[in-house]
Design a protein around this motif. Structure first.
Motif, PDB file in Angstrom:
ATOM      1  N   UNK A   1      26.577 -25.762 -17.366  1.00 19.26           N
ATOM      2  CA  UNK A   1      27.049 -24.493 -18.554  1.00 19.26           C
ATOM      3  C   UNK A   1      28.696 -24.511 -17.908  1.00 19.26           C
ATOM      4  N   UNK A   2      29.092 -24.186 -18.910  1.00 18.55           N
ATOM      5  CA  UNK A   2      30.692 -23.868 -19.828  1.00 18.55           C
ATOM      6  C   UNK A   2      31.460 -23.881 -18.643  1.00 18.55           C
ATOM      7  N   UNK A   3      32.228 -23.808 -18.172  1.00 15.20           N
ATOM      8  CA  UNK A   3      32.942 -23.706 -16.983  1.00 15.20           C
ATOM      9  C   UNK A   3      34.019 -22.653 -17.635  1.00 15.20           C
ATOM     10  N   UNK A   4      34.569 -22.606 -19.196  1.00 15.48           N
ATOM     11  CA  UNK A   4      35.312 -21.331 -19.499  1.00 15.48           C
ATOM     12  C   UNK A   4      34.422 -20.781 -19.632  1.00 15.48           C
TER      13      UNK A   4
ATOM     14  N   UNK B   1      21.029 -21.654  -9.323  1.00 13.76           N
ATOM     15  CA  UNK B   1      20.489 -23.446  -9.158  1.00 13.76           C
ATOM     16  C   UNK B   1      20.120 -23.926  -8.157  1.00 13.76           C
ATOM     17  N   UNK B   2      20.577 -23.576  -6.199  1.00  9.52           N
ATOM     18  CA  UNK B   2      19.785 -23.943  -5.656  1.00  9.52           C
ATOM     19  C   UNK B   2      18.790 -23.450  -5.394  1.00  9.52           C
ATOM     20  N   UNK B   3      19.278 -22.512  -5.725  1.00  9.28           N
ATOM     21  CA  UNK B   3      17.289 -21.080  -5.167  1.00  9.28           C
ATOM     22  C   UNK B   3      16.274 -21.505  -6.233  1.00  9.28           C
ATOM     23  N   UNK B   4      16.863 -22.304  -7.173  1.00 13.19           N
ATOM     24  CA  UNK B   4      15.433 -23.401  -8.130  1.00 13.19           C
ATOM     25  C   UNK B   4      15.845 -23.990  -7.916  1.00 13.19           C
ATOM     26  N   UNK B   5      13.970 -24.269  -8.807  1.00 12.97           N
ATOM     27  CA  UNK B   5      14.221 -26.518  -8.729  1.00 12.97           C
ATOM     28  C   UNK B   5      14.398 -26.212 -10.214  1.00 12.97           C
TER      29      UNK B   5
ATOM     30  N   UNK C   1      37.039 -13.089 -12.376  1.00  9.70           N
ATOM     31  CA  UNK C   1      35.555 -12.833 -12.964  1.00  9.70           C
ATOM     32  C   UNK C   1      34.687 -14.582 -12.979  1.00  9.70           C
ATOM     33  N   UNK C   2      35.344 -15.055 -13.264  1.00  9.96           N
ATOM     34  CA  UNK C   2      34.283 -16.122 -13.711  1.00  9.96           C
ATOM     35  C   UNK C   2      34.213 -16.829 -12.873  1.00  9.96           C
ATOM     36  N   UNK C   3      35.248 -17.281 -11.758  1.00 11.35           N
ATOM     37  CA  UNK C   3      34.620 -17.820  -9.973  1.00 11.35           C
ATOM     38  C   UNK C   3      33.257 -17.299 -10.278  1.00 11.35           C
ATOM     39  N   UNK C   4      33.402 -15.853 -10.033  1.00 11.01           N
ATOM     40  CA  UNK C   4      32.414 -15.338  -9.613  1.00 11.01           C
ATOM     41  C   UNK C   4      30.924 -15.097 -10.057  1.00 11.01           C
ATOM     42  N   UNK C   5      31.555 -15.518 -11.189  1.00  9.18           N
ATOM     43  CA  UNK C   5      30.083 -16.172 -12.345  1.00  9.18           C
ATOM     44  C   UNK C   5      29.651 -17.303 -11.872  1.00  9.18           C
ATOM     45  N   UNK C   6      30.739 -18.482 -11.698  1.00 11.45           N
ATOM     46  CA  UNK C   6      30.360 -19.735 -11.646  1.00 11.45           C
ATOM     47  C   UNK C   6      29.796 -19.994 -10.547  1.00 11.45           C
ATOM     48  N   UNK C   7      29.901 -18.914  -9.584  1.00  8.91           N
ATOM     49  CA  UNK C   7      29.162 -19.389  -7.761  1.00  8.91           C
ATOM     50  C   UNK C   7      28.169 -18.157  -7.806  1.00  8.91           C
TER      51      UNK C   7
END
Length: 129
Positions: free
Chosen positions: A30-33, A21-25, A9-15
């Motif tokens: 964010x915290x990776x934990x 981020x890539x779709x905005x300017x 779940x954490x990995x999916x949220x980070x993705x």
């Protein structure tokens, strides 16, 4: 099993955040934990309560909080105004069985129950045993 799912779940949220981020300017920080407790609060997760009785709900709540959040100390204010002496003794036994501690603060003097230690603190802050 849930540990692995939590990592996924954490990995999916980070993705998701990286895609955002890539779709905005904007550059996102964010915290990776992942804070599971914060996630549960955000989603307003609650354990469904089937019982109507206050004492049974209280015991169920204590067990759930210990199991989910690993709480080790509970503080109760004027709880003896709502529970009988027998219920209080059962609660003390349950708390002892769960290997946690509890502090019961009361606004009036009551008899000390089995399994408890009784302190009286007067208005000057003096302890009376």
């Amino acid at each position: 099993m849930m540990y692995t799912k939590t990592l996924q779940l954490a990995q999916h949220i980070q993705e998701y955040l990286l895609d955002l981020e890539s779709n905005t300017n904007h550059i996102l920080q964010f915290n990776s934990e992942m804070d599971v407790t914060g996630l549960l609060k955000t989603m307003d997760v609650k354990i469904e309560d089937y019982t109507e009785k206050f004492f049974e709900r209280l015991v169920c709540y204590i067990k759930n909080v210990i199991g989910v959040l690993s709480v080790k100390v509970f503080v109760f204010i004027n709880l003896r105004s709502y529970l009988t002496d027998n219920q209080m003794e059962e609660l003390i036994q349950e708390i002892t069985y769960q290997e946690v501690h509890a502090l019961f603060i009361e606004n009036q003097e009551r008899t000390c129950l089995k399994g408890g230690i009784h302190y009286i603190i007067d208005k000057d802050g003096c302890e009376i045993y």
